[in-house]
Design a protein around this motif. Structure first.
Motif, PDB file in Angstrom:
ATOM      1  N   GLY A   1      -8.549 -13.964   3.238  1.00 11.57           N
ATOM      2  CA  GLY A   1      -9.576 -13.084   4.631  1.00 11.57           C
ATOM      3  C   GLY A   1      -8.512 -12.447   5.187  1.00 11.57           C
ATOM      4  O   GLY A   1      -8.976 -10.953   6.196  1.00 11.57           O
ATOM      5  N   GLY A   2      -8.196 -11.817   5.291  1.00  4.95           N
ATOM      6  CA  GLY A   2      -6.845 -11.008   5.878  1.00  4.95           C
ATOM      7  C   GLY A   2      -7.102  -9.445   4.710  1.00  4.95           C
ATOM      8  O   GLY A   2      -7.319  -9.848   3.292  1.00  4.95           O
ATOM      9  N   GLU A   3      -6.518  -8.220   5.017  1.00  2.07           N
ATOM     10  CA  GLU A   3      -7.148  -6.907   4.074  1.00  2.07           C
ATOM     11  C   GLU A   3      -5.656  -6.392   3.351  1.00  2.07           C
ATOM     12  O   GLU A   3      -4.456  -6.243   5.063  1.00  2.07           O
ATOM     13  CB  GLU A   3      -7.534  -5.861   4.717  1.00  2.07           C
ATOM     14  CG  GLU A   3      -8.512  -6.918   5.083  1.00  2.07           C
ATOM     15  CD  GLU A   3      -9.951  -5.792   5.758  1.00  2.07           C
ATOM     16  OE1 GLU A   3     -10.083  -4.802   6.272  1.00  2.07           O
ATOM     17  OE2 GLU A   3     -11.119  -6.514   6.483  1.00  2.07           O
ATOM     18  N   VAL A   4      -4.787  -6.191   2.993  1.00  2.29           N
ATOM     19  CA  VAL A   4      -4.490  -5.069   2.395  1.00  2.29           C
ATOM     20  C   VAL A   4      -3.808  -4.348   2.263  1.00  2.29           C
ATOM     21  O   VAL A   4      -4.724  -3.765   1.541  1.00  2.29           O
ATOM     22  CB  VAL A   4      -2.491  -6.049   1.348  1.00  2.29           C
ATOM     23  CG1 VAL A   4      -1.305  -5.273   1.786  1.00  2.29           C
ATOM     24  CG2 VAL A   4      -2.069  -7.070   2.223  1.00  2.29           C
ATOM     25  N   THR A   5      -3.656  -2.998   3.104  1.00  2.64           N
ATOM     26  CA  THR A   5      -4.558  -2.073   3.227  1.00  2.64           C
ATOM     27  C   THR A   5      -3.280  -0.662   2.776  1.00  2.64           C
ATOM     28  O   THR A   5      -3.761   0.686   2.577  1.00  2.64           O
ATOM     29  CB  THR A   5      -5.392  -1.253   4.332  1.00  2.64           C
ATOM     30  OG1 THR A   5      -4.943  -1.083   5.410  1.00  2.64           O
ATOM     31  CG2 THR A   5      -7.041  -2.263   3.946  1.00  2.64           C
ATOM     32  N   SER A   6      -1.845  -0.686   3.580  1.00  2.00           N
ATOM     33  CA  SER A   6      -0.949  -0.311   2.435  1.00  2.00           C
ATOM     34  C   SER A   6      -0.123  -0.867   2.224  1.00  2.00           C
ATOM     35  O   SER A   6       0.609  -2.344   3.055  1.00  2.00           O
ATOM     36  CB  SER A   6      -0.446   0.682   3.900  1.00  2.00           C
ATOM     37  OG  SER A   6      -0.702  -0.166   5.218  1.00  2.00           O
ATOM     38  N   LEU A   7       1.154   0.033   1.561  1.00  2.00           N
ATOM     39  CA  LEU A   7       2.690  -0.970   0.957  1.00  2.00           C
ATOM     40  C   LEU A   7       3.352   0.051   0.757  1.00  2.00           C
ATOM     41  O   LEU A   7       3.147   1.483   0.980  1.00  2.00           O
ATOM     42  CB  LEU A   7       2.419  -2.186   0.016  1.00  2.00           C
ATOM     43  CG  LEU A   7       1.067  -1.267  -1.322  1.00  2.00           C
ATOM     44  CD1 LEU A   7       3.004  -0.436  -1.892  1.00  2.00           C
ATOM     45  CD2 LEU A   7       0.907  -2.460  -1.756  1.00  2.00           C
ATOM     46  N   ALA A   8       4.279   0.112   0.566  1.00  2.00           N
ATOM     47  CA  ALA A   8       5.736   0.886   0.346  1.00  2.00           C
ATOM     48  C   ALA A   8       7.102   0.105   0.390  1.00  2.00           C
ATOM     49  O   ALA A   8       7.477  -1.042   1.074  1.00  2.00           O
ATOM     50  CB  ALA A   8       6.205   2.526   1.747  1.00  2.00           C
ATOM     51  N   ILE A   9       7.669   0.641  -0.378  1.00  2.00           N
ATOM     52  CA  ILE A   9       9.027   0.233  -1.161  1.00  2.00           C
ATOM     53  C   ILE A   9      10.157   0.575  -0.719  1.00  2.00           C
ATOM     54  O   ILE A   9      10.026   1.770  -0.718  1.00  2.00           O
ATOM     55  CB  ILE A   9       8.813  -0.345  -2.573  1.00  2.00           C
ATOM     56  CG1 ILE A   9       6.905  -1.581  -2.962  1.00  2.00           C
ATOM     57  CG2 ILE A   9      10.097  -1.236  -2.826  1.00  2.00           C
ATOM     58  CD1 ILE A   9       7.054  -0.227  -2.928  1.00  2.00           C
ATOM     59  N   GLY A  10      11.271   0.034  -0.025  1.00  2.00           N
ATOM     60  CA  GLY A  10      12.613   0.689   0.834  1.00  2.00           C
ATOM     61  C   GLY A  10      13.817   0.606  -0.418  1.00  2.00           C
ATOM     62  O   GLY A  10      13.662  -0.025  -1.992  1.00  2.00           O
ATOM     63  N   GLY A  11      14.762   1.432  -0.244  1.00  2.64           N
ATOM     64  CA  GLY A  11      15.235   1.943  -0.700  1.00  2.64           C
ATOM     65  C   GLY A  11      15.682   0.599  -1.590  1.00  2.64           C
ATOM     66  O   GLY A  11      17.015   0.094  -2.478  1.00  2.64           O
ATOM     67  N   ASP A  12      15.934  -0.906  -0.671  1.00  2.00           N
ATOM     68  CA  ASP A  12      17.170  -1.985  -1.036  1.00  2.00           C
ATOM     69  C   ASP A  12      15.548  -3.073  -1.894  1.00  2.00           C
ATOM     70  O   ASP A  12      16.533  -4.236  -1.533  1.00  2.00           O
ATOM     71  CB  ASP A  12      17.604  -2.464   0.331  1.00  2.00           C
ATOM     72  CG  ASP A  12      15.889  -2.504   1.037  1.00  2.00           C
ATOM     73  OD1 ASP A  12      15.152  -2.436   1.083  1.00  2.00           O
ATOM     74  OD2 ASP A  12      16.628  -3.874   2.613  1.00  2.00           O
ATOM     75  N   GLY A  13      14.707  -2.525  -1.624  1.00  2.34           N
ATOM     76  CA  GLY A  13      13.769  -3.763  -3.154  1.00  2.34           C
ATOM     77  C   GLY A  13      12.727  -4.164  -1.948  1.00  2.34           C
ATOM     78  O   GLY A  13      12.049  -4.846  -1.820  1.00  2.34           O
TER      79      GLY A  13
END
Length: 878
Positions: A208-220
């Motif tokens: 029911g949620g939405e994930v519309t953005s993501l990013a990965i940091g240098g530490d994983g």
């Protein structure tokens, strides 16, 4: 390198997923701390093993035909020194278990001379504990149990039997090699492996949620944004938890859909019913037995063809009710009896409509629901049937005016609850008590007009009542109350803020489940434990959605419902997932609305969306917070995209943050949906792309990507630069805001961009690029010239990511008769690759880091078993 693309339109979920097993290409998946249970092998022909990984069953096939041994007592002849059969989890075939077949007078035997296991690149040699019969002379090769080895004093088996759990971190490989291969003249090395399945331990957002953005940091660390309120591990629709602290089991068979009924089996396990089709990846339709260790009972499989709503047990017989019409292939209308060995009983009362509740007293089964006949006789919503014979419909006939949803029995009194307003023509407000002779009792704790009763449980002289009511006995009680057997309302008043659907009692404490988020003055998401004095206890499973069923067995409680996650935490629209796949407990900025763009630069996480507050402070659509090392604290950086502005894309280049979206001012200065801001101070820079759209429509920026110091922009605009130069939905700028000659020319909006520095892959709603047909996806070079790459999507592309020569595209394709739904991997020639995760709805965000592919969107399931993973998941596509 990784890429992220962010959008602001939403699409509903419609399709289902498929799980692919491939035996001709490299393995694509490793698992974070997997539990592997080897369940079975085939008895002849192609050899197969079924492996249970993280509660999901996969079948790996060895494509080598195995014939008979021949005839005679000494007939173990066959191929000598054959190449290995192998099973690879993760695609790394590096360990060998050497096997020999000893020729005997009557049986051939396999002896495991050594078993070498590789985990995280480290080999460990285990010595077998015994030999096992491989097959009989003159018979068909049955493979049998081939290997046993010891680790830490525990014996593990590989082959045709259930095995104990064993755990290795990272990639796991075992290879079995035969030195004598009966019935085959020239075997060749074969491997089987699992792909297209998410990493086991990554946290997921509730369905029911939405994930519309993501990013990965240098530490994983993975940062996810969207529109959600809770993040937790995927648990399926039923999970055993500790009765003291609510911690879920770490290993158990996951249910792929709703659990509506559960009862203890008396031996530490549970019988569960609901609306599901598989458990641990093994087919189980709506009814199953879970062993005390959380595994599925493989031998018990009644196979109901419809939902199971109620279960009760008497001796070795289970009585089940629901909406099914067949059980074990035989007609059973809404009621059936099955013994603990899984055998269907002759008992067959034949209810005319749904059964919601069952309770047993002595040899009588009391039944409630929405039916109007039982065994061919009129029985309105309540009936009693003798356990010895379904033809023995009892005279007991209370005649409820509407649905009965709950039954509990104390001594000779049957307490019933539901939505009825009369019993036997006498007014009763959704609660009533009838003796076993059918006489209506004076007990009458009437609830308010809409106060449906969903659950009843009795402890001593107290009846605990749960439902939708807000008053009972003309006294305020919110959805949960206690009334004694004389009808006197008790002071016990936990007051949950929403529906109660289940109650289970364990000594002096009462477990309750439903759809509430507060109870007893504290936060509890859908499950809580209340003391007999009404105080909230520490038990806190924290379910992601409604809890419908609870049962206590020893020191554990089985929790069932419509959720797919238990043990998570509240996270509003933004969350951080550690590199080991667990939710970060400290990082919780809590923006008040959707997050559609994330970029990480050093220790700073830049976020954009539609929010107006984050970290308890005002921020108009754009903010910066510390990464997990700084616990997500809000920074003073505050460019201010205006009170109605939205941010859909962010790119960082050194000391400059580019922010695209839909707005008319940044920091109080005019900017047409694209601006450059100082990465430290948040001050607006003079850089100005001067995007414009057709008359009276604001430009929109959906996608940004950097190439050195140049910025590529995709969206919905028609001119760019100070001279209003034509640039249809795509443009390029240098660090001084000079418009570049790069001009691919899309005929409709562009939603996604990804580049390797030379080639630009473009996704959107367009059907032409540079005047040539390109449906939703295209590639251009650094000059803007259209490239030949033309896979032709079936719908708008809203996310793209690159990894070497592979392009991950968030849309559907059909190429050469091969279909991919919502997510595909293509090569630089436009060919579909074998990878086929097949999410059941739109993908809105993609990123690649190392061998991992991170996927966000609106989907709720991954895999042919329809096991929910929520709208965020991660694959190893090495």
């Amino acid at each position: 390198m990784y890429y992220w693309v962010n959008f602001s339109r939403r699409i509903n979920i419609t399709a289902l997923l498929a799980l692919l097993l491939c035996t001709s290409c490299i393995g694509r998946l490793h698992f974070v701390t997997p539990k592997l249970n080897v369940i079975s092998s085939t008895t002849s022909g192609n050899q197969a093993l079924s492996i249970n990984i993280g509660g999901t069953l996969y079948t790996a096939t060895f494509e080598e035909t195995v014939g008979t041994y021949g005839s005679g007592a000494n007939s173990c002849e066959g191929h000598n020194g054959g190449d290995p059969w192998s099973l690879a989890i993760g695609g790394y075939v590096s360990s060998i278990a050497a096997l020999t077949i000893a020729q005997g007078d009557s049986d051939c035997q396999i002896t495991a001379t050594s078993v070498r296991v590789a985990a995280n690149g480290t080999d460990a040699l285990y010595t077998p504990t015994s030999t096992f019969t491989f097959g009989g002379a003159g018979g068909t090769n049955s493979f049998g149990t081939a290997v046993a080895f010891q680790n830490g004093g525990t014996t593990y088996f590989w082959g045709n039997m259930e095995v104990s759990d064993y755990t290795f971190s990272g990639n796991f490989t075992m290879t079995l090699q035969t030195s004598n291969d009966p019935g085959s003249t020239s075997p060749s090395a074969q491997s089987a492996y699992v792909q297209n399945v998410p990493l086991a331990n990554f946290a997921v957002t509730t369905s029911g949620g939405e994930v519309t953005s993501l990013a990965i940091g240098g530490d994983g660390t993975t940062y996810i944004g969207g529109l959600f309120s809770y993040v937790g591990p995927y648990t399926g629709g039923g999970v055993p938890v500790d009765s003291t602290n609510g911690t879920p089991f770490t290993t158990y068979a996951k249910v792929n859909n709703t659990v509506s009924a559960v009862i203890s089996d008396g031996s530490g396990g549970w019988y569960i019913g609901g609306s599901f089709t598989s458990i641990g990846g093994i087919t189980r339709n709506n009814l199953a037995h879970i062993n005390s260790d959380g595994t599925l009972d493989l031998s018990w499989n009644p196979n109901a063809n419809g939902a199971v709503n109620a279960i009760a047990m008497s001796g070795s017989i289970l009585y089940v009710g629901g909406s099914f019409t067949t059980m074990s292939g035989s007609t059973r209308n809404r009621l059936a009896a099955i013994d603990t060995s899984g055998n269907l009983q002759a008992w067959n009362p034949n209810a005319s409509s749904t059964v919601n509740a069952i309770a047993i007293s002595s040899s009588i089964v009391y039944v409630g629901g929405s039916f109007t006949t039982m065994s061919g006789s009129t029985r309105n919503r309540l009936a009693a049937v003798d356990t010895t014979s379904s033809s023995n419909l009892q005279a007991w006939n209370p005649n409820a005016s509407n649905t009965v949803s709950a039954i509990a029995i104390s001594s000779s009194i049957v307490y019933v609850g539901g939505s009825f307003t009369t019993i036997g023509g006498t007014a009763r407000g959704r609660l009533a008590a009838i003796d076993t002779s059918g006489n209506l009792q004076t007990w009458n704790p009437t609830t308010n007009g809409t106060g449906t009763i969903n659950a009843l449980a009795i402890s001593g002289s107290i009846v605990y009542i749960g439902g939708l009511f807000t008053t009972i006995v003309s006294t305020s009680r919110s959805r949960l109350a206690a009334v004694d057997t004389s009808g006197t309302l008790q002071s016990w008043n936990p007051s949950p803020n929403s529906t109660v659907s289940a109650i289970a009692i364990n000594g002096s404490n009462i477990y309750v489940g439903g759809n509430f988020t507060t109870i007893g003055g504290g936060t509890r998401n859908r499950a809580a434990e209340i003391g007999s004095d009404g105080t909230l206890q520490s038990w806190n499973p924290n379910a992601g959605s409604t809890v419908n069923a609870l049962a206590v067995s020893g020191s554990n409680v089985y929790v069932g419902g419509v959720f797919n996650t238990v043990g998570g935490q509240t996270r509003n629209n933004l969350a951080a997932i550690n590199s080991d796949g667990t939710l970060n407990n400290s990082w919780n900025p809590g923006p008040d609305n959707e997050v559609d763009a994330i970029a990480v630069s050093g220790s700073t996480v830049y976020v954009g969306g539609t929010f107006r507050n984050i970290g308890g402070s005002a921020r108009n659509a754009l903010a910066a917070v510390n990464d997990i090392s700084g616990n997500g604290t809000l920074l003073s950086w505050n460019p201010n995209a205006g009170s109605t502005g939205t941010i859909s894309a962010i790119a960082v280049n050194g000391s400059t943050v580019y922010a695209g979206g839909t707005y008319t001012t940044m920091g109080g200065t005019t900017r047409g949906s694209l601006a450059a801001v100082d990465a430290t101070s948040g001050s607006l820079l003079s850089w100005d792309a001067k995007l414009a759209n057709i008359c009276c429509i604001n430009p929109v920026v959906y996608a940004l990507t950097m190439v050195s110091t140049n910025l590529a922009v995709g969206g919905d605009f028609v001119t760019a630069g100070p001279s209003a130069t034509t640039r249809n939905r795509l443009a390029g700028f240098d660090s001084s805001a000079n418009l570049l000659s790069w001009n691919p020319n899309a005929n409709q909006p562009v939603y996604a961009l990804a580049t390797n520095g030379t080639d630009f892959y473009i996704g959107g709603l367009f059907t032409t690029m540079g005047g040539s047909t390109r449906n939703y996806v295209a590639a251009v070079d650094s000059s803007g010239a259209l490239e030949a790459w033309n896979p032709g999507g079936s719908a708008a592309v809203r996310a793209l990511a690159l990894s070497g020569s592979n392009i991950y595209v968030g849309t559907s394709f059909t190429i050469g008769g091969v279909t991919r739904t919502n997510l595909a991997e293509l090569d630089t020639s436009g060919n579909l690759q074998a990878w086929n995760p097949n999410p059941n709805s739109t993908v809105r965000a993609l990123a690649v880091s190392g061998s991992n592919v991170y996927v966000g969107g609106f989907f709720s399931t991954i895999g042919s078993s329809s096991q929910a993973q929520g709208p965020f998941t991660v694959f190893d596509n090495q």
